[in-house]
Design an enzyme around this catalytic site. Structure first.
Site, PDB file in Angstrom:
ATOM      1  N   LYS A 226       0.809  -1.222   0.000  1.00  0.00           N
ATOM      2  CA  LYS A 226       0.000   0.000   0.000  1.00  0.00           C
ATOM      3  C   LYS A 226       0.845   1.276   0.000  1.00  0.00           C
ATOM      4  O   LYS A 226       2.050   1.262   0.258  1.00  0.00           O
ATOM      5  CB  LYS A 226      -0.974  -0.020   1.174  1.00  0.00           C
ATOM      6  CG  LYS A 226      -2.088  -1.053   0.904  1.00  0.00           C
ATOM      7  CD  LYS A 226      -3.201  -1.013   1.911  1.00  0.00           C
ATOM      8  CE  LYS A 226      -4.300  -1.975   1.488  1.00  0.00           C
ATOM      9  NZ  LYS A 226      -5.387  -2.049   2.514  1.00  0.00           N
ATOM     10  N   ARG A 261      -3.384 -10.257   5.024  1.00  0.00           N
ATOM     11  CA  ARG A 261      -3.850 -10.244   3.629  1.00  0.00           C
ATOM     12  C   ARG A 261      -2.736  -9.696   2.751  1.00  0.00           C
ATOM     13  O   ARG A 261      -2.422  -8.507   2.806  1.00  0.00           O
ATOM     14  CB  ARG A 261      -5.102  -9.376   3.524  1.00  0.00           C
ATOM     15  CG  ARG A 261      -5.705  -9.367   2.130  1.00  0.00           C
ATOM     16  CD  ARG A 261      -6.971  -8.528   2.068  1.00  0.00           C
ATOM     17  NE  ARG A 261      -7.518  -8.532   0.720  1.00  0.00           N
ATOM     18  CZ  ARG A 261      -7.061  -7.730  -0.253  1.00  0.00           C
ATOM     19  NH1 ARG A 261      -6.084  -6.859  -0.008  1.00  0.00           N
ATOM     20  NH2 ARG A 261      -7.583  -7.790  -1.462  1.00  0.00           N
TER      21      ARG A 261
HETATM   22  N1  LIG Z   1     -10.295  -6.847   4.527  1.00  0.00           N
HETATM   23  C1  LIG Z   1      -9.585  -6.126   3.634  1.00  0.00           C
HETATM   24  N2  LIG Z   1      -9.885  -6.170   2.324  1.00  0.00           N
HETATM   25  C2  LIG Z   1      -9.164  -5.425   1.431  1.00  0.00           C
HETATM   26  N3  LIG Z   1      -9.498  -5.457   0.121  1.00  0.00           N
HETATM   27  C3  LIG Z   1      -8.792  -4.702  -0.777  1.00  0.00           C
HETATM   28  C4  LIG Z   1      -7.732  -3.922  -0.346  1.00  0.00           C
HETATM   29  C5  LIG Z   1      -6.973  -3.119  -1.335  1.00  0.00           C
HETATM   30  O1  LIG Z   1      -5.867  -3.858  -1.753  1.00  0.00           O
HETATM   31  P1  LIG Z   1      -5.833  -4.668  -3.145  1.00  0.00           P
HETATM   32  O2  LIG Z   1      -6.909  -5.675  -3.180  1.00  0.00           O
HETATM   33  O3  LIG Z   1      -4.467  -5.138  -3.368  1.00  0.00           O
HETATM   34  O4  LIG Z   1      -6.102  -3.524  -4.224  1.00  0.00           O
HETATM   35  P2  LIG Z   1      -7.397  -3.201  -5.056  1.00  0.00           P
HETATM   36  O5  LIG Z   1      -8.463  -2.865  -4.068  1.00  0.00           O
HETATM   37  O6  LIG Z   1      -6.971  -2.052  -5.924  1.00  0.00           O
HETATM   38  O7  LIG Z   1      -7.741  -4.442  -5.858  1.00  0.00           O
HETATM   39  N4  LIG Z   1      -7.361  -3.874   0.971  1.00  0.00           N
HETATM   40  C6  LIG Z   1      -8.088  -4.622   1.874  1.00  0.00           C
HETATM   41  C7  LIG Z   1      -7.786  -4.606   3.290  1.00  0.00           C
HETATM   42  O8  LIG Z   1      -6.854  -3.910   3.765  1.00  0.00           O
HETATM   43  N5  LIG Z   1      -8.557  -5.363   4.113  1.00  0.00           N
END
Ligand SMILES: Nc1nc2ncc(COP(=O)(O)OP(=O)(O)O)nc2c(=O)[nH]1
Length: 287
Positions: A226, A261
């Site tokens: 992040k 995660r």
């Molecule tokens: N529970 C939980 N779910 C999440 N889902 C997405 C993201 C964002 O990260 P990522 O999936 O890598 O990116 P994107 O939302 O752009 O797909 N962060 C979280 C988090 O911190 N906690």
């Protein structure tokens, strides 16, 4: 100390919480902030999920809608088209629990029918119908804190006391979930790193995340690749933020997070093995 359940029953697939567990991220999206487009076909997403399991992922998180700041909403039918085939294949081809990363109740229901055994809701069941869906489905659910909406949440995040405000929000969402019929043993909390928070807010929450253990449910930490990690390390590209992400998740685990995660499963698993070895050293006998 706190009555956190020793395991999660994820639709029949048990996830023991005897040590921190690694949740591998499978984004079936064209625009996720760090790996958008890498796995946005069924074949690519399934192959990636299998690879993460081979690297040691204890469960997989399947997402069909990017939640990065400024991301565009995805229509229901498109999100279903993206995630359901992937969940079906991975549920068939692996034995690890499969989580669905969505805030839409219709996607929750279809995903569990397709083989998902955990709901990961960044909106903490605030969408209409989500509480009922979670109660009906009877699987563990992640309640995550977010200030504002993905489109604008990072504009000017402000808190008088970020720990107290996130704690109050999660307490309230847990209450609403239990009132709706979600069993407390199925609740998981998440401080929502990067969701309406500055790097300072994120670091305060990480430093004090053990404050949330008193809520008596497992905590999930998601800092992987992040922006805050990038700001602290100077790593512009999300892919270059592996070491910083591993460090952050190790700290989260030391402060009580039971679910991590992550995009980079192998590196995180390695770090946890070293930590477990040190953690296993008996405390010196007090003479
Ligand atoms: N529970 C939980 N779910 C999440 N889902 C997405 C993201 C964002 O990260 P990522 O999936 O890598 O990116 P994107 O939302 O752009 O797909 N962060 C979280 C988090 O911190 N906690």
């Amino acid at each position: 100390m706190f009555d956190i359940s020793p395991q999660l029953d994820c639709g029949g697939r048990l996830l023991r919480l005897d040590r921190p567990r690694v949740m591998g991220i499978v984004n079936v999206t064209p625009d996720s902030f760090s790996d958008g487009g890498d796995h946005d076909s069924v074949e690519a997403a399934v192959a990636h999920g299998l690879q993460l399991v081979a690297e040691g992922a204890d469960l997989l998180d399947i997402g069909g809608e990017s939640t990065r700041p400024g991301s565009a909403p995805v229509p229901l039918d498109e999100e279903l088209r993206r995630v359901i085939p992937v969940i079906e294949r991975l549920a068939r081809d692996t034995t690890v629990p499969i989580s669905i990363d969505t805030f839409k109740p219709e996607v929750m229901r279809a995903a569990v029918a397709a083989g998902a055994g955990l709901i990961n809701d960044i909106q903490a069941l605030r969408q209409p119908g989500a509480l009922d869906a979670a109660a009906d489905l009877g699987v563990p659910v992640v309640l995550m804190h977010m200030q504002g909406e993905p489109g604008s949440m990072q504009d000017t995040p402000h808190y008088d006391d970020v720990v107290a405000e996130v704690h109050r929000f999660l307490t309230e969402r847990m209450f609403q979930a239990e009132m709706a019929g979600v069993a407390k043993k199925h609740l998981i909390i998440d401080l929502g790193f990067g969701f309406g928070k500055t790097t300072e807010h994120n670091m305060i929450l990480l430093a004090r995340s053990d404050r949330f253990l008193e809520l008596g449910v497992p905590m999930l930490a998601g800092l992987s690749r992040k922006r805050s990690i990038g700001e602290l390390t100077g790593r512009e590209q999300p892919r270059d933020r592996v070491a910083g992400s591993v460090a952050a998740h190790l700290i989260a685990a030391q402060r009580g997070a039971m679910l991590l995660r992550v995009h980079d499963v192998a590196a995180t698993v390695d770090a946890l093995k070293v930590w477990a070895a040190v953690d296993a050293v008996p405390m010196p006998r007090v003479s």
